[in-house]
Design a protein around this motif. Sequence first.
Motif, mmCIF file in Angstrom:
data_model
loop_
_atom_site.group_PDB
_atom_site.id
_atom_site.type_symbol
_atom_site.label_atom_id
_atom_site.label_comp_id
_atom_site.label_asym_id
_atom_site.label_seq_id
_atom_site.Cartn_x
_atom_site.Cartn_y
_atom_site.Cartn_z
ATOM 1 N N THR B 15 0.311 8.889 4.182
ATOM 2 C CA THR B 15 0.148 8.045 5.368
ATOM 3 C C THR B 15 -0.546 6.730 5.029
ATOM 4 O O THR B 15 -0.121 5.656 5.464
ATOM 5 C CB THR B 15 -0.675 8.801 6.420
ATOM 6 O OG1 THR B 15 -0.130 10.090 6.551
ATOM 7 C CG2 THR B 15 -0.670 8.082 7.725
ATOM 8 N N ILE B 16 -1.617 6.831 4.204
ATOM 9 C CA ILE B 16 -2.338 5.599 3.833
ATOM 10 C C ILE B 16 -1.402 4.656 3.095
ATOM 11 O O ILE B 16 -1.382 3.444 3.350
ATOM 12 C CB ILE B 16 -3.576 5.950 2.990
ATOM 13 C CG1 ILE B 16 -4.587 6.723 3.826
ATOM 14 C CG2 ILE B 16 -4.214 4.696 2.439
ATOM 15 C CD1 ILE B 16 -5.762 7.237 3.057
ATOM 16 N N ALA B 18 1.852 4.473 3.373
ATOM 17 C CA ALA B 18 2.832 3.913 4.307
ATOM 18 C C ALA B 18 2.214 2.785 5.120
ATOM 19 O O ALA B 18 2.827 1.720 5.296
ATOM 20 C CB ALA B 18 3.357 5.010 5.227
ATOM 21 N N VAL B 19 0.998 3.000 5.605
ATOM 22 C CA VAL B 19 0.340 1.942 6.390
ATOM 23 C C VAL B 19 0.103 0.710 5.519
ATOM 24 O O VAL B 19 0.283 -0.428 5.954
ATOM 25 C CB VAL B 19 -0.982 2.468 6.992
ATOM 26 C CG1 VAL B 19 -1.752 1.346 7.654
ATOM 27 C CG2 VAL B 19 -0.698 3.546 7.996
ATOM 28 N N GLY B 20 -0.249 0.951 4.253
ATOM 29 C CA GLY B 20 -0.459 -0.172 3.345
ATOM 30 C C GLY B 20 0.806 -0.979 3.146
ATOM 31 O O GLY B 20 0.771 -2.210 3.154
ATOM 32 N N LEU B 22 3.131 -1.348 5.215
ATOM 33 C CA LEU B 22 3.453 -2.087 6.434
ATOM 34 C C LEU B 22 2.502 -3.249 6.683
ATOM 35 O O LEU B 22 2.900 -4.249 7.279
ATOM 36 C CB LEU B 22 3.413 -1.145 7.637
ATOM 37 C CG LEU B 22 4.557 -0.136 7.705
ATOM 38 C CD1 LEU B 22 4.311 0.841 8.832
ATOM 39 C CD2 LEU B 22 5.869 -0.846 7.910
ATOM 40 N N THR B 23 1.240 -3.120 6.259
ATOM 41 C CA THR B 23 0.271 -4.144 6.669
ATOM 42 C C THR B 23 -0.023 -5.172 5.593
ATOM 43 O O THR B 23 -0.320 -6.312 5.917
ATOM 44 C CB THR B 23 -1.057 -3.503 7.095
ATOM 45 O OG1 THR B 23 -1.468 -2.617 6.065
ATOM 46 C CG2 THR B 23 -0.923 -2.756 8.384
ATOM 47 N N ARG B 24 -0.006 -4.794 4.316
ATOM 48 C CA ARG B 24 -0.410 -5.754 3.293
ATOM 49 C C ARG B 24 0.675 -6.809 3.090
ATOM 50 O O ARG B 24 1.865 -6.538 3.276
ATOM 51 C CB ARG B 24 -0.708 -5.049 1.960
ATOM 52 C CG ARG B 24 -1.919 -4.167 1.988
ATOM 53 C CD ARG B 24 -3.170 -4.857 2.433
ATOM 54 N NE ARG B 24 -3.611 -5.909 1.531
ATOM 55 C CZ ARG B 24 -4.658 -5.833 0.735
ATOM 56 N NH1 ARG B 24 -5.389 -4.759 0.708
ATOM 57 N NH2 ARG B 24 -4.988 -6.842 -0.021
ATOM 58 N N ARG B 25 0.231 -8.039 2.715
ATOM 59 C CA ARG B 25 1.163 -9.154 2.559
ATOM 60 C C ARG B 25 1.478 -9.455 1.100
ATOM 61 O O ARG B 25 2.499 -10.043 0.796
ATOM 62 C CB ARG B 25 0.574 -10.414 3.180
ATOM 63 C CG ARG B 25 0.293 -10.328 4.655
ATOM 64 C CD ARG B 25 1.420 -10.934 5.455
ATOM 65 N NE ARG B 25 2.562 -10.036 5.519
ATOM 66 C CZ ARG B 25 2.691 -9.080 6.397
ATOM 67 N NH1 ARG B 25 1.779 -8.874 7.290
ATOM 68 N NH2 ARG B 25 3.742 -8.299 6.387
ATOM 69 N N VAL B 29 0.356 -5.636 -4.098
ATOM 70 C CA VAL B 29 -0.395 -4.579 -3.417
ATOM 71 C C VAL B 29 0.568 -3.662 -2.667
ATOM 72 O O VAL B 29 0.358 -2.448 -2.608
ATOM 73 C CB VAL B 29 -1.452 -5.198 -2.480
ATOM 74 C CG1 VAL B 29 -2.249 -4.117 -1.808
ATOM 75 C CG2 VAL B 29 -2.382 -6.090 -3.264
ATOM 76 N N MET B 32 1.704 -1.254 -5.098
ATOM 77 C CA MET B 32 0.696 -0.216 -5.366
ATOM 78 C C MET B 32 0.716 0.847 -4.270
ATOM 79 O O MET B 32 0.562 2.038 -4.545
ATOM 80 C CB MET B 32 -0.687 -0.849 -5.439
ATOM 81 C CG MET B 32 -0.930 -1.635 -6.695
ATOM 82 S SD MET B 32 -2.535 -2.376 -6.597
ATOM 83 C CE MET B 32 -2.335 -3.707 -7.732
ATOM 84 N N CYS B 33 0.920 0.413 -3.031
ATOM 85 C CA CYS B 33 0.956 1.378 -1.933
ATOM 86 C C CYS B 33 2.175 2.293 -2.066
ATOM 87 O O CYS B 33 2.095 3.493 -1.771
ATOM 88 C CB CYS B 33 0.957 0.650 -0.593
ATOM 89 S SG CYS B 33 -0.595 -0.178 -0.271
ATOM 90 N N ILE B 36 1.206 4.874 -4.406
ATOM 91 C CA ILE B 36 0.358 5.892 -3.785
ATOM 92 C C ILE B 36 1.223 6.918 -3.061
ATOM 93 O O ILE B 36 0.995 8.126 -3.144
ATOM 94 C CB ILE B 36 -0.650 5.238 -2.817
ATOM 95 C CG1 ILE B 36 -1.644 4.380 -3.594
ATOM 96 C CG2 ILE B 36 -1.394 6.282 -2.020
ATOM 97 C CD1 ILE B 36 -2.624 3.661 -2.731
#
Lengths: 279, 99
Positions: B15-16, B18-20, B22-25, B29, B32-33, B36
């Motif tokens: 989950t972390i 997936a959120v990364g 979606l949110t990181r630009r 990074v 890297m998500c 993960i």
Amino acid sequence: MIAFWILAPIMVVSALGVLFVRKAVHAALLVAALMISLAVLYLTLEAPFLFVVQIIVYTGAILMLFLFVLMLVGVDTTESFVETIRGQRATSIVFGLVLGLTLVLVAGQITLGTVVGLEEANSGGNIEALANILFSRWVFAFEATAALLITAALGALVLAHQEKTVKVTQRSLSDQRMRDYAESGKHPGPLPAPGVYARHNAVDTPALLPDGTPAPSSISRVLVARGTVRSAPAEADRVEKFARELGEPQRPSTAESSMESNSDTPAASAEPGTEGEQA
Amino acid sequence: MSITPYIVLSAILFTIGAVGVLTRRNAIVVFMCVEIMLNACNLGFVAFARQHGNLDGQIAAFFVMVVAAAEVVVGLAIIMTIFRSRRSASVDDASLLKY
């Protein structure tokens, strides 16, 4: 089990850190911590081969590749936190919460029965057992992996390849320098060295011009961007003061040594003065 | 001992990740998500291999690692190419097809 309860919080915290840190290098280091913790968890799950592979492939190869590209792309590229799609961050956090809650609740509710364990499967050694399966049942997937790796290597070569531009020679550089001098009056010679005439003969101290003002062109622009440049004018005043205090007795002796370069004289005469001042 | 904690940890990490994504630009990074998320799946594979006493899960994790390595190599090469032409590693700047 103790290893799990120690490592699980570390892993969750470092994964959350990847979401929140600003610099990509910090994110890479947090991912490295996550990968190493994961490798230890593999060890507790009776997978020693994957433990080694995880450390060598992930922390050794993949993360080094990440760091390598970060160095090429520029470490100081901080990302903007301005949303390009309105409400995207809030939506994705809500999505993440829903996904996480669903997965965790499902994983917590299912009953898996007794754990069989890998003692029997690993009886002849974990690596031997894995090799037996890999080279019998999964041999075609293994062969396909070879094709995948070759394709990936070729793809990376093609993508990272740069067409060579016109070769720069000493002659063309010299011509360009003269052209710049004729057009904009840019000095054709080398830039001044840092630290000349200043109290500290260091690369982070700008050289002082004869009138005591610092010469900005003597400092590497990397140091300027980092903001680690020492201020020279204050030192310059002190140099002048010490030169005045020390005054006449030292001046003639240094002036007489004609081989000494001009730039060394004030610095050399200032050094003993500072020591005397501090003592 | 039960493997349920491992599966829960795997779900949290996924989950972390997936959120990364979606949110990181920053494209690196984001990569890297993705890593993960892949690792979270690997943890699930290895945990279930132990649950069932069957080494096929570890083989699957091994293949995931191979594919992840290949994917990272090509992905980072693409990021470098984009950076070279656009002087930016942000996923928002690679929007040439939009116009």
